[in-house]
Design an enzyme around this catalytic site. Structure first.
Site, short mmCIF file in Angstrom:
data_model
loop_
_atom_site.label_atom_id
_atom_site.label_comp_id
_atom_site.label_asym_id
_atom_site.label_seq_id
_atom_site.Cartn_x
_atom_site.Cartn_y
_atom_site.Cartn_z
N ASP A 1 122.89 11.98 47.64
CA ASP A 1 122.69 12.24 49.07
C ASP A 1 121.41 13.03 49.33
O ASP A 1 121.47 14.22 49.63
CB ASP A 1 123.92 13.03 49.59
CG ASP A 1 124.01 13.00 51.10
OD1 ASP A 1 123.25 12.27 51.73
OD2 ASP A 1 124.87 13.72 51.65
N GLU B 1 133.46 9.21 54.25
CA GLU B 1 133.54 10.53 54.88
C GLU B 1 134.42 10.50 56.14
O GLU B 1 134.05 10.98 57.20
CB GLU B 1 132.13 11.03 55.23
CG GLU B 1 131.28 11.23 53.99
CD GLU B 1 129.91 11.85 54.25
OE1 GLU B 1 129.41 11.75 55.39
OE2 GLU B 1 129.35 12.44 53.32
N GLU C 1 117.49 17.50 55.51
CA GLU C 1 118.82 18.10 55.39
C GLU C 1 118.96 18.99 54.15
O GLU C 1 119.42 20.12 54.24
CB GLU C 1 119.87 16.98 55.35
CG GLU C 1 121.28 17.50 55.16
CD GLU C 1 122.32 16.38 55.13
OE1 GLU C 1 121.96 15.22 55.41
OE2 GLU C 1 123.48 16.67 54.81
C1 GCV Z 1 125.95 11.34 59.26
C2 GCV Z 1 125.68 13.39 54.42
C3 GCV Z 1 125.46 14.27 55.62
C4 GCV Z 1 126.29 13.82 56.81
C5 GCV Z 1 125.93 12.38 57.10
C6 GCV Z 1 126.20 11.54 55.85
C7 GCV Z 1 125.79 10.10 56.03
O1 GCV Z 1 126.97 13.55 53.94
O2 GCV Z 1 125.72 15.59 55.29
O3 GCV Z 1 125.99 14.64 57.89
O4 GCV Z 1 126.67 11.89 58.18
O5 GCV Z 1 125.46 12.05 54.78
O6 GCV Z 1 124.69 9.76 55.61
O7 GCV Z 1 126.55 9.32 56.59
#
Ligand code: GCV
Length: 859
Positions: free
Chosen positions: A368, A289, A396
């Site tokens: 996720d 990411e 989340e």
């Molecule tokens: C901290 C998902 C979340 C991100 C998070 C990522 C991760 O994509 O939406 O906010 O980033 O996971 O676990 O690194």
């Protein structure tokens, strides 16, 4: 004569007293450590009133004081702490013969012993003992209690500016304005909570780490957090960015095998341990990411992890290297592309090359933290590498602490999932996830258990009650209990947490655990059915429905909803992902005859009228599940109301509002998903519910004054795809004539409540106001500009409104027209990189519904 006159006065006094005793105002900050007086304190009258602790360490002093505080409060008599004692006493002692981090509770003629192998273990013993008293269990000699694994941490995704990534309960308890807070009282209280359930580490900063995390100035500040954690046996860990040698070290590279980089990490580790001698270690998010990583230099995750591990090793630290490495620019047109494959594809080739103090931190599922996914196949693929499981207490994708979702039910399902990995003889054997993450399934060469563990992304905030929804605290508590012992039954977690949090009233004990225990399935039922992953808006803030946001982009959270059918084909003919599981499990998932209904769409692409094992067609099952689950969510309201007076009013009211919100939002989810499936499949609901909503009046279809229609995006998040908005500062009205027979009705207004702006609404019947409310944010804080959509859709219900045929019902709405400049910009935004937002909120309305029981029935 009113009822009150018929009730004897003495009864009223007694009732007031008992309510007064049990129902004092509380803000939730005590969480499960309320130590409320117990009903039958007499059963513990032989417990000595003197606590003898000879320990000098801060943890031993904390243990003795905790015991004194808890027992005095729960048993209603004074307990004291002494260095020595004659006669019967409760003795807190260190016993170096016990296994690491273990404790034992035993009675003998001198009284009661709580022995711990270390000061922190004494604390664990004390908290366990207090839990026994709080739940009024008998005190017996207990066998030695030891944790299942070494790593039991929470990760907090806090940014140094005080915001929290995926935090839903206010700003950071650790940071503000680029620095560690001056007042760390809450951080210390948090560590106490963590210790009470055996959590021994806390990583305080976002895995998307600020680039200057490791600057000398910040390290000195982090040391203050470690100081307030220390008495509770909680060690501080930090997320770091792999580019640090370059970004803050001034080197021309961060290549992990470069000697300058190696030396930089060594000296940085030495600097850290000088300030924080018990520093736990680093967490690393790399090549994921947008975070840079070893791939930039053609190096492996092991190259990167090992350079850190070797720097930390002389000091006793560990590296948690995240398995969440994937390409978020996948090609949607490539039918073989599959994000779920990334974990195994990226890590299995390095199995056996990681140092012994490296642990691969693996998210529970391959995508996720969805409402349901299969367990990650990476757990079974690494045989010579330490692994830990990462779960997410921060909800989340599961309602962001505005929906009640008891996650231990999900985690237990994950931990008990048997991957059937082959043993040395090549035959499948029992290898449940819990046996892997506790290091037993694939032991070290000498037969000892590997280092393993449990990490929860928790993201507590400054809200008094830590996680916003009082019920969300059951998840943090449950995480600790499962990390200590993954065999702990979830009903025992729900019961004990409920008693400690809400009290031991019989009705409360009968109601709360039952509500908790079904709540994951309820949420799954109205959000993400049959293993589809998520139907939330994945491009926004992951809260409300936004179905097609998952499709046609590079993120790879696809479910491929197409004309012929739906679901990701991950079979051998598809992406081949299923083959990443050990053969026995792969065979089960590959075959339509054996794939469980609740994982079907994760693995297979099937027609909408595909017949499930349940006997229903897929699409009819989706319709039915959504009506049933929305109804179950609605029932939380009366269930909770039945407890009024048995719970302190402050927490009762806060929780009630959240359940009312959830009931409305469950209908938003239900209708969005059902409408989308009806359109997509072309197959109507056999029970004629979808698209047929008795008593519902579309805002755009009634008489409007001042309001103008807007298209809502995505269309399925508004009834009929449209809403009405008011751009007139004087306000707008919607007017309708009641057709229903005379009676009392609940009248619900479905509207949109943006984070910015506060619109105001009034409901009038024949010109008389019967209800009024403000759209003032039930929702979790938006991280993006908010609009009328699945995240902001909500409802207000006016209860028991007297109506008669021909009555005029009017909704009057006042938009919030203040411009950005007139608003005080919330600190959260002032400190963040967020785009400036439009603060105006044009009082959006979706529909009004009149029903005998309004929003509490499926419509
Ligand atoms: C901290 C998902 C979340 C991100 C998070 C990522 C991760 O994509 O939406 O906010 O980033 O996971 O676990 O690194």
């Amino acid at each position: 004569m009113t009822m009150k006159h018929l009730v004897p006065k003495t009864f009223l006094i007694a009732a007031c007293l008992s309510v007064g005793l049990t129902a004092k105002a509380e803000d939730g900050s005590a969480a499960w450590l309320r130590y409320a007086p117990i009903a039958n304190a007499k059963q513990y009258e032989t417990l000595p009133a003197v606590i003898v602790s000879r320990g000098e360490s801060a943890s031993e002093r904390a243990a003795a004081e905790e015991l004194r505080r808890g027992l005095t409060s729960m048993l209603g008599r004074p307990f004291t702490v002494a260095k020595n004692g004659r006669g019967a006493a409760i003795l807190l002692t260190a016993d170096a013969h016990l296994p690491s981090e273990s404790y034992r509770i035993a009675r003998n003629i001198h009284g009661l012993h709580i022995d711990g192998s270390s000061p922190a273990a004494e604390l664990y013993g004390v908290f366990h003992f207090l839990e026994l008293i709080a739940s009024q269990r008998p005190i017996r000699d207990e066998k030695t209690q030891s944790p299942s694994a070494t790593i039991r941490w929470t990760d907090e995704w806090d940014n140094l500016n005080g915001t929290i990534e995926r935090g839903y309960a206010g700003r950071s308890i650790f940071f503000d304005n680029g620095h560690v807070r001056a007042d760390l009282t809450r951080a210390g209280e948090y560590a106490r909570l963590l210790a009470s359930v055996g959590i021994n580490g806390c990583n305080v900063n976002n895995v998307n780490a600020d680039l200057d995390t490791l600057s000398p100035e910040h390290l000195r500040e982090f040391a203050r957090i470690a100081d307030v954690f220390r008495p509770w046996g909680v060690k501080l860990a930090l997320s770091i960015d792999l580019t640090s040698p370059q970004t803050i070290g001034g080197l021309d590279t961060f290549d992990p095998v470069d000697p300058k980089v190696i030396a930089w990490w060594q000296s940085k580790a030495a600097e850290i341990y000088k300030l924080i001698p018990d520093f736990a270690g680093f967490t690393v998010k790399a090549d994921s990411e947008g975070r840079k990583g070893p791939s930039q230099y053609g190096r492996t995750p092991a190259d990167a992890a090992n350079v850190l591990a070797r720097a930390l090793k002389p000091h006793g630290g560990v590296v948690l290297y995240r398995g969440f490495v994937y390409n978020n620019h996948l090609d949607w047109n490539d039918r073989k592309a599959d994000r779920a494959r990334a974990g195994v594809d990226n890590f299995v080739k390095n199995d056996g090359t990681f140092d012994p103090n490296v642990i691969i931190q693996i998210k529970e599922g391959p995508i996720d933290f969805q409402a349901r996914e299969p367990v990650s196949p990476l757990f079974a693929a690494l045989h010579k590498t330490n692994v830990a499981i990462e779960v997410q207490t921060a909800q989340e994708y599961t309602g962001q602490q505005r929906h009640m979702v008891f996650l231990p039910s999900m985690w237990k399902w994950v931990l008990d999932t048997d991957l059937r990995a082959p043993g040395a003889d090549g035959k499948p054997r029992a290898t449940p996830v819990k046996s892997i993450v506790t290091g037993h399934a694939f032991p070290n060469a000498d037969g000892s258990a590997r280092m393993g563990g449990f990490i929860s992304v928790t993201n507590v905030g400054l809200d008094a009650n830590w996680l916003h929804h009082p019920m969300a605290m059951a998840n943090l508590y449950g995480f600790g209990r499962l990390a200590w012992n993954p065999d702990t039954p979830v009903d025992e977690i729900a019961n004990t947490w409920s008693t400690m949090t809400w009290g031991s009233d019989a009705a409360v004990r009968a109601t709360v655990p039952k509500m908790l225990l079904g709540s994951w399935q309820v949420y799954e039922g109205h959000t993400g059915p049959n293993g589809i992953g998520t139907l939330t808006n994945i491009l926004g803030y992951h809260f409300g429905p936004g179905i097609e946001s998952a499709e046609r982009n590079g993120w790879g959270q696809w479910f491929r909803g197409e004309k012929d059918g739906i679901g990701m084909d991950r079979t051998s003919a598809g992406t081949g992902y299923i083959q990443q599981y050990p053969p026995e499990l792969a065979a089960k998932y590959e075959s339509l005859a054996t794939i469980p209904d609740d994982l079907l769409l994760f693995f297979h692409h099937v027609p909408y009228d595909y017949r499930l094992h349940s006997g229903k067609t897929l699409v009819q099952s989706i319709y039915d599940t959504h009506y049933a689950s929305a109804l179950a969510a609605a029932e939380y309201v009366p269930q909770w109301k039945s407890l009024q007076g048995r719970i302190d009013p402050e927490r009762y009211t806060q929780t009630l509002h959240l359940f009312e919100f959830q009931a409305g939002h469950a209908i938003v989810w239900r209708d969005a998903i059902n409408q989308w499936f009806a359109k997509q499949s072309g197959i109507p609901d056999a029970m004629h519910r979808v698209g047929n909503d008795p008593g519902r009046m579309e805002a755009e279809a009634v008489k409007a004054d001042g309001f103008t229609p807007v298209d809502v995006t995505p269309w399925e998040t508004a009834s009929g795809g449209k809403a009405m908005v008011c751009h007139d500062a004087k306000g707008c009205t919607l007017t309708t004539t009641v057709q229903q027979p005379s009676g009392k009705y609940n009248v619900a207004v479905q509207y949109y409540d943006m984070w910015s702006g506060i619109s105001r609404y009034e409901l009038l019947v024949d010109g008389k106001r019967v209800a009024q409310w403000s759209a003032d944010d039930t929702l979790p804080p938006a991280q993006f500009d908010a609009a009328p959509d699945g995240q902001t859709a909500t409802r207000f219900t006016a209860q028991g409104i007297a109506l008669h045929p021909g009555a005029t019902m009017t909704l009057h709405a006042m938009p919030d027209m203040r411009s950005e400049l007139e608003h005080v910009m919330p600190a959260a935004e002032a400190n963040s990189q967020l785009r400036p937002r439009d603060y105006r909120e044009f009082a959006p309305v979706d529909y009004i519904v009149i029903g005998p029981d309004g929003d509490l029935t499926p419509q």
